[in-house]
Every structure is written in structure tokens, then in C-alpha cells.
Write a protein that holds these residues in place. Sequence first.
Motif, short mmCIF file in Angstrom:
data_model
loop_
_atom_site.label_atom_id
_atom_site.label_comp_id
_atom_site.label_asym_id
_atom_site.label_seq_id
_atom_site.Cartn_x
_atom_site.Cartn_y
_atom_site.Cartn_z
N THR A 53 0.82 -1.22 0.00
CA THR A 53 0.00 0.00 0.00
C THR A 53 0.85 1.26 0.00
OG1 THR A 53 -0.15 -0.05 2.41
CG2 THR A 53 -1.92 -1.10 1.19
N GLY A 54 2.16 1.11 -0.23
CA GLY A 54 2.99 2.29 -0.43
C GLY A 54 3.56 2.91 0.84
N ALA A 55 3.24 2.37 2.02
CA ALA A 55 3.72 2.98 3.26
C ALA A 55 5.21 2.69 3.47
CB ALA A 55 2.91 2.50 4.45
N TYR A 56 5.66 1.49 3.06
CA TYR A 56 7.08 1.14 3.13
C TYR A 56 7.60 0.91 1.71
CZ TYR A 56 6.75 -0.08 8.15
OH TYR A 56 6.57 -0.08 9.48
N ARG A 57 8.93 1.07 1.54
CA ARG A 57 9.54 0.70 0.26
C ARG A 57 10.15 -0.68 0.41
NH1 ARG A 57 10.95 5.01 -2.71
NH2 ARG A 57 11.04 3.48 -4.37
N ARG A 73 5.12 4.99 -4.09
CA ARG A 73 6.13 5.50 -3.14
C ARG A 73 5.50 6.11 -1.89
NH1 ARG A 73 9.76 7.83 -7.81
NH2 ARG A 73 7.63 8.23 -8.44
N SER A 74 4.17 6.24 -1.90
CA SER A 74 3.51 6.76 -0.71
C SER A 74 2.09 6.22 -0.70
CB SER A 74 3.49 8.28 -0.73
OG SER A 74 2.63 8.71 -1.77
N VAL A 75 1.43 6.36 0.44
CA VAL A 75 0.04 5.91 0.54
C VAL A 75 -0.81 6.64 -0.49
CG1 VAL A 75 -1.94 5.75 2.07
CG2 VAL A 75 0.35 5.36 2.97
N ALA A 76 -0.52 7.94 -0.67
CA ALA A 76 -1.30 8.74 -1.61
C ALA A 76 -1.11 8.22 -3.04
CB ALA A 76 -0.88 10.20 -1.53
N GLU A 77 0.13 7.82 -3.38
CA GLU A 77 0.39 7.30 -4.74
C GLU A 77 -0.34 5.98 -4.95
OE1 GLU A 77 4.85 8.73 -5.63
OE2 GLU A 77 4.27 6.86 -6.59
N ALA A 78 -0.32 5.12 -3.91
CA ALA A 78 -1.02 3.85 -4.02
C ALA A 78 -2.51 4.09 -4.21
CB ALA A 78 -0.76 3.01 -2.77
N GLN A 79 -3.01 5.08 -3.47
CA GLN A 79 -4.42 5.42 -3.56
C GLN A 79 -4.77 5.87 -4.97
OE1 GLN A 79 -5.62 8.58 -0.74
NE2 GLN A 79 -6.19 6.88 0.57
N ALA A 80 -3.91 6.70 -5.55
CA ALA A 80 -4.16 7.20 -6.90
C ALA A 80 -4.16 6.05 -7.91
CB ALA A 80 -3.12 8.25 -7.26
N LEU A 81 -3.34 5.01 -7.62
CA LEU A 81 -3.30 3.85 -8.52
C LEU A 81 -4.55 2.99 -8.37
CD1 LEU A 81 0.40 2.71 -8.00
CD2 LEU A 81 -0.60 3.55 -10.13
N GLY A 82 -5.22 3.12 -7.22
CA GLY A 82 -6.42 2.32 -7.00
C GLY A 82 -6.34 1.38 -5.82
#
Lengths: 503, 327
Positions: A53-57, A73-82
Motif C-alpha cells: 500500500t505504499g507505506a514502506y519501500r 512510493r507513498s500511501v497517496a500514490e497507491a491510492q491514486a493507482l487504485g
Amino acid sequence: MTHDALLSAQGIDKSFFGVKVLDGVDFSLRGGEIHALLGENGAGKSTLVKILTGAYRRDAGAMWLDGQEVEPRSVAEAQALGIGTVYQEVNLLDNLTVAENLYLGRQPRRMGMIDRRRMRGDAATLLARYGVGADPDETLAHYPVAVRQIIAIARAVDLSGKVLFLDEPTASLDAREVQALFTVLRQLRAQGLGIVIITHFLDQVYQIADRVTVLRNGRMVGSRAIAELPRRDLVAMMLGRELAEATAHRGSGATQPDTPAAFLFEGYGKRGSIAPFDLDIRPGEVVGIAGLLGSGRTETARLMFGIDRPDSGQAAVDGQPVTLHSPQDAIGHGFGMCPEERKTDGIVGDLSVRQNIVLALQASRGWARPIPRREADALAERYIKALDIRPPDPNRPIKFLSGGNQQKAILARWLATDPRLLILDEPTRGIDIGAHAEIINLIEKLREDGMALVVISSEIEELVAFSTRVIVLSDRHHVRELRGAEITAEAIVEAMAVPGDAA
Amino acid sequence: MIRARYLPFVATVLIFVVAYALCALQFPNMLSFRVLGNLLTDNAFLGIAAVGMTFVILSGGIDLSMGSVIAFTSVFVAVLVRAGVHPALAFALALAVSTSFGALMGLTIHALKMPAFVVTLAGMFLARGAAFLISTDSVPISHDFLKQLKGIYIQLPDKGKLSFLAILMLLAFAVGVILAHRTRFGANVYALGGSEQSAELMGVPLRKTMIQLYAFSGFMAGLAGLAYTLYTSAGYSLATVGVELDAIAAVVVGGTLLTGGSGLVLGTLFGVLIQGLIQTYIVFDGTLSSWWTKIVIGMLLFAFIVLQRLILLVSERRAAIRASSGG
């Protein structure tokens, strides 16, 4: 690699400070399925979810969403991906209204101003789809956790819409609320969403999940369709033992003494925590408590020691009914308890070993009668010697001791109060093998001296070795009591797989 | 049924109305547009500062630099005008300085992960020291432009006046209300006050919001400084010591939770008016010491803190009952 999967990952590695917590883990989630992620403590579930979910790398490996390689790379990026996540402690804002929580950061605007009317309307429509009758204009704090959970899910799905991760969503819900949540999840599954759920409740896994993936010690044990996986096999996957091998030796003299039960609990229980149970404990016996994480082991101990209040049943000591509504009550009746979370609940890190040892004795005497320094020194010296606490320096702050020695100091603290019943929650977790053996020897010695002990442990061989009786817990029920020759690793694992409501 | 979150605001308005009625019973003259107009004018600079303070407190922070920034602005403007700079330009410069100063404090709070209390305490000493550096004397100013500004007013019935300062304060509150309830910035400020961690997970841009927030507070402090300069026609570096505390009191008496996340900008207006009303009463009475203002404000503050705690406890209990009866 199955690229027809909605979300898949391959060869995920992750280390923290040189310790590998995930080692080449593969994971694959299809659209329209509910996938349970299982494993005992420290198996790496949370780490895997945080990576996906992007919180860790991740350190190594790759992941794909809809066949496309992605790297959030971040929770927000994962969110944008779906990819959306709902955490265990619902991460919404209690002080905002329901509508504001749903649309924070993406409020509908008209001429630069937030269009509150439209936001309310949208919120009402969205909530209606989830069958939640919450007032969009009421503050979130007004609603119980179950409703907040569904609001959090509604927000996550509305934001991301392909994959939903739920970290222990049912931990604080009652049975009816769990069913309401599951109805929502089934509805989302029917819409083609991929849902990953982390939970410790096996009965819920069998109720809702289509597939399970089991992790153990940072490795993937397997991924199976739940319909083809008997409960017993699932437990074996989680515990990871070759059952045939597990023929631990039984300790000597572990037969039940003839003394009458000194501590008696009848119909003792607390709703939402542990189902009512009967338990009697005699001086000179060790009652082992076995069960998977979340089966109600720690809850049983907390209830017995008065940390939580029971809402049914009664307790008796030496045949006299007693109320145990606080640890102070329990200590007054000769109870002692070493908690599971040594770092947070047990030691006071900045105080010295001596101060940590005399803590419980001082508490039972009251603040008006301080223990004289000479007496404290004598106590500390005696227990440091008796339990071989190393280094043998009573003035050293306890946080500088190893886990095993901290554990011994906490044991010393309770032994100093001369308890009649000692409850140990995971006394051997996270300590080295040498200290492990010493603690087990100590348990046996205390039993021989006539103390009554209740020991909770995830180490089944250990329970087999020192228990007079073993109580097995499953789904917050005491499902089985094993005595004498019945106590074998196989029997314990077998009982752990019994669904709680079948007992 | 009034929603629980509006209860403190309703209480504030009720206290103001009842207190005003009691005053008017004793001194019928107090019930006039003239007194009301003066009430607004005399408290204009405090009210403007309190708008900024409301946002800061709603976010869970605090701005202790306000009194010093007001004094700095007034000295800064007075010295510039004395040196021959046009007041309009001096005003613009002063606002630019105070706004950037606030933005810098916001950035520091975020970047160093320091409590706002500590950073703005440093800001308080800094701004006060800078004011002394410019001039230690009271600097009187007089300029046609200032006279023109003070000449602007709206006529109220029976010789009452809504002065330029009063209008400025009401405008500041209007802007505050719109910012708080109709913009994403306002929503983010409330979110920060609820829980910074949750707000971040829900996508609130912490850095940007923090900088905007303290820049806004600095701007309002600067504007309050201008109002103070107009009000006294002078700049003095020792003035407005402790005004930030009066502003905090106005915000809390206005129904905003001191720990952040709950409250209304409009409540602060009534908080300011209650303070002004007590002072007016003391003036009318003529025998009471003006320190009674502080005593009454102290008692009101305490009462409001208790009230908010009670509301919280009651709503928690209700939620618990709802949860258990549901299961």
C-alpha cells in the motif's frame, strides 16, 4: 507469474536494521475475491501490507496492478493507482462531520468555495449504497466504531476503487456488527473489487474469504482456496510444525495434586472479549493456556487479574467469593501477573533493577510505608542471585538488560510479594535459549514449592513440558481441557482448530 | 435539537445576551447604538487578532507572538510615516513583514517538529525585541490619509457610529467565517486539530497548511497592529503586552476547544464582545477596579473549559450506550 491477477507481487524482500522480516514473498490477488492474509505474530503480514500500500519501500521484488508494473512510493500514490487501505485504528477524524470525513481533500467546489450542499447530498447517496443511515452533518464521534469502519471503507473505495486492504477490521466489533461489515464486503466483491483482509479470527476467515495466504517468519507458506483447506491444515500451516516430530518430553511430577482448588472462576466472561469460562486452579499445578493469537488468551489473563471487569460469573479464593475489579483487588488476594508486553506493560525502563523488583511489594504496602533501603537491597540481592539476573548490578537501569534478564526481574518483582497464584503471559517470548530454559526450570520449581501458576504460551512444546493441565482456546472460547497423558502437541493443535462455537 | 458541537457557541451567545440585558437593566443608557458602536471600535484590534488566533487554536496550535507582532507593526508603521513614507505603502510593507514572519514560524514548527508553543514564544521575544530596536519611544503620527480613513463610518440610529475600525473587524470576521467553513484550507485546519496523524493519512498537506495557517495568523496580527496604530494614532514598542492571552481567552470563551478541532469563528466575535461588555460595565459603574475584567474573564474561561469537558463526557457516554444497546 499469473499476470491475470488484479494485484500481484513477486520476490518481496524487506529488512529492518539488518533483520530480514520478509524473504522472497509472493502474493497474488484476483478481482472479485476476498483474500485473507494470515500468520502468527511477527510473520510479516503488516510489513507486506505496508509495502503493497505504499507505506514502506521494498528492498527487492516487483509488483503489478492490472498487469502493469507499479511502484507506489507513498500511501497517496497507491491510492491514486487504485489501492486503498483501512487501518485497524480507524484513521478518520472524530471532530469532523461524516460528510467532511468522506470528502476531505476532494470537496466538491463551486466558484472556489466548498459546495456544502452537494457534499452532503453526495455523502448521503454514498452512505445509502452501503446501507448506513448516518447523518452526513453529524460529527463522526457520534457514531460507534462499526459505523466509522464502514465510513472509512466507503471513503477508501470511493478514492481508489480497485483493491482494498483491511487490517484487522473486526477486532473491536461485536458479532452483529461483523455481519454488517461482511455484507458490505460481499457487495464490494460482487462489484469486482479485490479485497485483502488481515484477521486472527479463523471462523471469520471461513465465513468470508475465498482464498488464504499464510505467512510464517517472513516467508510465504502457501496460498490456497479456502474451500479445499480443512481448518486443521490451516492451523498447521500457520504454526508450521511437522506434527509427527513434535513429541516433546513431559516434565516429571506434572500430575494433578490432590489439594482442593484454591482459585475458582465460574462462568467468568466479558462480552466482546472472552466467552464465559470455568476454571479452577490448585496450589502446586501449572495450568497452561494455548491458542492462536486473538483466541482470547491474554483476555483470559486480564480478566483473572482484574485489569478488565467481567460482566458475568464469579470468582472465589479458598471457597470465599471475591470481587476482582482491579489489579489491586487481585494482588490483595495473592495474585501476581507478568504481562505479555514486557516493554510497555512490565518494566519501568529508567528505574534500576532493584527499584523494578521492589515495585509490586511497595505498591501492596502503600506509599505511606516505604520499604527501607536495606530491605530493598536484601530483596534485590536475593532475587538477582536466585534467578541469576545478569549483570548482577541492582543499580543498573533495567532497560539496559537483555530481554531474558528483564523477564527474570519482572518475575522477581512478583515473587517478592510472595503470591499464591502467578499468571505468566508469554514468559519466554523474545528471550534467548539459555534464559528460556532457566525460566522453564523456574516455573517447575515454583510449582514444586506449591505455588499455583497459569502460563500462557505460543510455544506448544513448552506447554507440553511443564503443564499439569492445558486449556485450549479458540475464537474467544475455552474449547478443550487436556489432562495428564492427553497433553500432546498433536492434541493441542487439534483442539486449536476446533471452531469456538462448536465447543 | 442543537447538535452537541454547537452547544458552546450557543452558550456564549446566551451569556452575551443575558449579560447585556442585566447591564441594561442597571444602566439603561448601555442599551444604545452608541455604546454598541464604541464596544466594536474599542475592541477592533483585539477582535482582528482573535480571528487569527481562532484558526491557530482550531488547528491544535497556539500563537504567542501576536501581542509583540502588533506592537512591532505599530512602531514600524509609525517610524516609516514619520520618515515621510506614505501610510498606504507603510501599511502594505507592515502586512508583508508580519505575514512572512508568521509563514516562517509555520515552516519552523513543521520542519523542526517543534510545538507551536515553543516556536511562537521565540517569535514573541523576537518581534518585541525588533520593535524596541526600531524605537523605544512612543512615536505619534499624523497624516491626512489616516484622518481620511478614520473619517469613514456608517451612521447608526441615535447618534451611533460604525467606525472604520469596527467595519474592519467585522470584515475580518466575515473573511474568517468563509475561510473556515467554505474552503479546503479551513477544512484542513479543522482536520489538523482533530489528529495530525490521521489528517496526514487522509491526504492533508501538512507543510502547506501549517505555513498558510501561521501566515494567516501573522497577517491578522499585522492587521490588528494597523488597527491599533489608527486607534491610538501612535506606535509604541511597549504596547499590547499580553494581548495574545486576551485573544486566547476570547477564542475559548467563544466556544472553541483549546485542544483544537472544534469551534466557530463567529463564537470568537462574541468572546471579544463579552470582554468588551465587562469593561464597558466597569466604566459605567465608575467605582469598580478595571481588574474586575480579568477576574470575570478568568471565571468565564474556567466555566467554559468545564462546560466543554462535560459535553465531551456526556457525548462519550451516549456513544457508549448506543454501542452497547446495539450489540
